[in-house]
Design an enzyme around this catalytic site. Structure first.
Site, PDB file in Angstrom:
ATOM      1  N   ASP A 159     -19.903 -16.226 -24.566  1.00  0.00           N
ATOM      2  CA  ASP A 159     -20.529 -15.295 -23.624  1.00  0.00           C
ATOM      3  C   ASP A 159     -21.991 -15.130 -24.026  1.00  0.00           C
ATOM      4  OD1 ASP A 159     -21.386 -13.214 -22.041  1.00  0.00           O
ATOM      5  OD2 ASP A 159     -19.561 -12.017 -22.313  1.00  0.00           O
ATOM      6  N   HIS A 162     -46.023 -26.444 -30.489  1.00  0.00           N
ATOM      7  CA  HIS A 162     -45.582 -26.105 -29.135  1.00  0.00           C
ATOM      8  C   HIS A 162     -46.488 -26.728 -28.078  1.00  0.00           C
ATOM      9  CE1 HIS A 162     -42.119 -23.333 -29.240  1.00  0.00           C
ATOM     10  NE2 HIS A 162     -42.505 -23.113 -30.493  1.00  0.00           N
TER      11      HIS A 162
END
Length: 655
Positions: A549, A645
């Protein structure tokens, strides 16, 4: 017979000579030949003579040091885990072996060489005087004798080419890999296994016996930005080769894994990589795990209906990467991660490499129990207090336990902790749920417990089955302190050489960054369970890949990362995660793709003993989190985060 040689030798300040001897016989004797040789040498200046002697000595030493080799020593012990040369000293310390202090020997060699040459030059500066002084001459001969013994015995022991040592270690690693393939899957191959079994009595869990893959050989792209620009020496006909052949080239290191998209194309790169990982997983007994992990658009909607989603209109494709090999509790695991954040998988893979180059990750599940806290309301605060005291009686808890467990085959009620707030009582029930995450199990059992309480307290009113003291999908101190689901602590030791070579920083820098950011910074922000760099990144990615979940990443990401410098100068890291909520049966774990990822980890479905697979998955989540923490903090300490990044998260705009 040899006669008298006449007058003794005549020595002068500049040179010495031997007068002609008168011989009484025509026969040439050995002594006469020696006298003739000495007389011929007598014509040379002393400076030239001693310079030649020094040159011959140095040449002899160089020749001696650069020939021959050390004999091979047969060792009957099982080969150790392949370790890089940079971490051999740390490995030797862990194994209890004493290593020579090579840096001391190297300095001693330099000192001996300089002292010897200085003594020769000093002797040559006034050779005539020293030759006439028997005391000085004896001192020089004694000193040179000591130097000669040292040169023949120890000189050069630490001048051996370091590349030679690394090459030898590389050959040893190759032999180690071949021996791994030749051994059965259940055979212990690591000294770490022995360490684990020996330390089990001290609170460390006994490690499993299984295959152990060496750390990744190719540089993770986020640790070496230059590697993304380097082209592998690939064959010109690479695209004409079969996928299996190229996958074998990836496994043998002839092609770097992260360059497949450039050398082939993105679609074919995925198929090749699947072959490569399937071979690795087959070696661990998880062959075929990726067969049900889709690589082309597909989804069985019949599996979704009535189980996972309603009003279905389609599905969202989500990239799934794989990190590893990661050494966890003495065995190799590969961890699937589903994410759209560039550089996350590559960064975590760098952390896995550093951990496997070091001690490996060691995890322990210290608590296991899912919770549900119904909110009930009484007529008065006094009645609420009476209810609390009733539940806390051991005999009454036994009655609650019997009622709770009547609703489930696997669930076991472990505790019931009531909290009073005026007329309200919040009863936090903690339940062992086997390999299931357990929310449905504990909820059904909680209703049975409430029915029993109503019989004892007729005025009791159930306000909500979940009163938010569980606490589910919300940040809460109760989860941080009391735990929920699996409470896991994981640790590893990273040699300082690995911190420099793989993580591109220093131990002191990364420890300081962790203190200032994760500990002080989070405290100033008033964080609850957020004393980490990005635990939620790793938790969520593994959750999405394995059918957990994803909303429960809120409490499952509770984590405190601690880093310390050891007495040996290495890096010790630990991640404590008190509320990881995972399961290997039920929910999204039954979908083909998610089931495939669980199979790749080695914890699909129910375990041999109830709860084993659930604990294994929680340990994997914690170890992957530690790998991500390690790599990100290293990037922050070295100030390479933004550059990484920008390199991996940015593409040219589509035309």
């Amino acid at each position: 017979p040899r006669k008298s040689r006449g007058p003794p030798l005549i020595l002068t300040s500049s040179r010495f000579s031997i007068r002609q001897l008168t011989m009484t016989t025509a026969a040439t004797t050995l002594g006469m030949r020696l006298d003739a040789l000495i007389e011929s040498i007598d014509s040379l200046p002393p400076t030239y003579l001693f310079a030649a002697t020094a040159a011959v000595s140095v040449a002899f030493s160089v020749l001696l040091l650069n020939t021959g080799g050390a004999p091979k020593i047969q060792d009957a012990r099982p080969p150790p885990i392949p370790m890089p040369p940079s971490s051999s000293r740390a490995a030797a310390a862990r194994d209890g072996r004493r290593e020579p202090r090579w840096h001391v020997l190297k300095k001693l060699n330099y000192a001996a060489a300089v002292s010897f040459l200085s003594s020769v030059l000093y002797f040559m500066s006034d050779a005539s005087r020293f030759l006439n002084d028997s005391t000085s001459l004896l001192k020089f001969f004694a000193g040179w004798s000591v130097f000669l013994c040292y040169f023949l015995g120890f000189f050069g022991i630490s001048f051996v080419d370091a590349d030679g040592l690394e090459e030898g270690a590389h050959h040893h690693d190759e032999d180690r890999k071949r021996s791994l393939k030749a051994q059965p899957a259940g055979m212990a191959v690591s000294s770490h296994h022995d360490m684990g079994s020996k330390s089990s009595s001290c609170g460390v869990p006994e490690k499993k016996k299984g295959k152990l893959h060496p750390p990744a050989t190719s540089a993770p792209v986020c640790s070496d930005l230059k590697s993304i620009k380097k082209a592998s020496a690939a064959p010109s006909n690479l695209k004409e080769l079969s996928d299996v052949t190229i996958a074998n080239m990836v496994q043998t290191g002839k092609i770097k894994d992260h360059q497949l998209e450039k050398l082939l194309d993105p679609h074919r790169a995925v198929q090749v990589r699947r072959h490569a990982f399937d071979s690795k997983l087959s070696d661990l007994g998880h062959g075929g795990a990726l067969e049900d992990l889709p690589s082309t658009p597909s989804l069985d909607y019949e599996r979704v209906f009535g189980a996972n989603c309603e009003i279905v209109v389609g599905y969202i494709p989500l990239p799934c990467g794989m990190i590893g090999p990661l050494t966890l509790n003495g065995e190799t695991v590969y961890v699937p991660m589903a994410t759209t954040e560039g550089c996350l998988v590559a960064s975590a893979n760098r952390g896995c490499k550093a951990i496997s180059q070091g001690s490996g990750a060691i995890s322990t599940v210290v608590r296991d129990g899912i919770t549900r806290a119904p909110c009930v309301r009484m007529n008065s605060a006094r009645e609420a207090a009476m209810l609390k005291m009733w539940i806390e009686e051991p005999d009454n808890f036994s009655a609650l336990k019997e009622a709770f467990e009547s609703t489930t085959n696997f669930g076991k009620l472990l505790s019931a902790n009531p909290t009073v707030a005026g007329r309200n009582v919040y009863i936090r029930l903690r339940c062992f749920s086997g390999d299931a995450m357990g929310m449905n199990m504990v909820s059904k059992g909680s209703l049975a417990a409430i029915d029993l309480l109503r019989k004892e307290f007729p005025s009791l009113v159930l306000v909500a089955l979940s009163g938010n003291m569980c606490t589910d999908k919300k940040a809460a101190a109760t989860n941080w302190i009391e735990g929920r689901g699996k409470s896991v602590v994981v640790e590893a030791t990273i040699p300082k050489d690995v911190v420099r070579s793989t993580l591109k920083t220093t131990v002191k820098a990364i420890v300081n960054t962790n203190i200032q950011k994760n500990l002080i910074g989070s405290a100033m922000a008033g964080a609850i369970g957020g004393f980490n760099a990005h635990a939620a990144n790793m938790v969520t990615a593994v959750f999405l890949a394995t059918g957990q979940d994803p909303a429960q990443n809120v409490e499952s990401s509770n984590c405190i990362t601690i880093m310390e410098e050891t007495d040996e100068g290495d890096l010790w890291i630990s991640c404590t995660m008190p509320s990881i909520e995972v399961g290997t049966v039920g929910g999204g774990t039954g979908l083909p793709a998610q089931s495939a990822c669980l199979k790749a980890i080695g914890c699909k479905g129910g375990g041999k003993n109830p709860g084993d697979n659930g604990k294994q998955l929680a340990s994997v989540v914690a170890a992957a989190t530690m790998a991500g923490e390690l790599s990100l903090l290293a990037a922050l300490a070295a100030n390479t985060l933004v550059q990484a990044h920008m390199t991996h998260n940015r593409k040219p705009a589509s035309k």
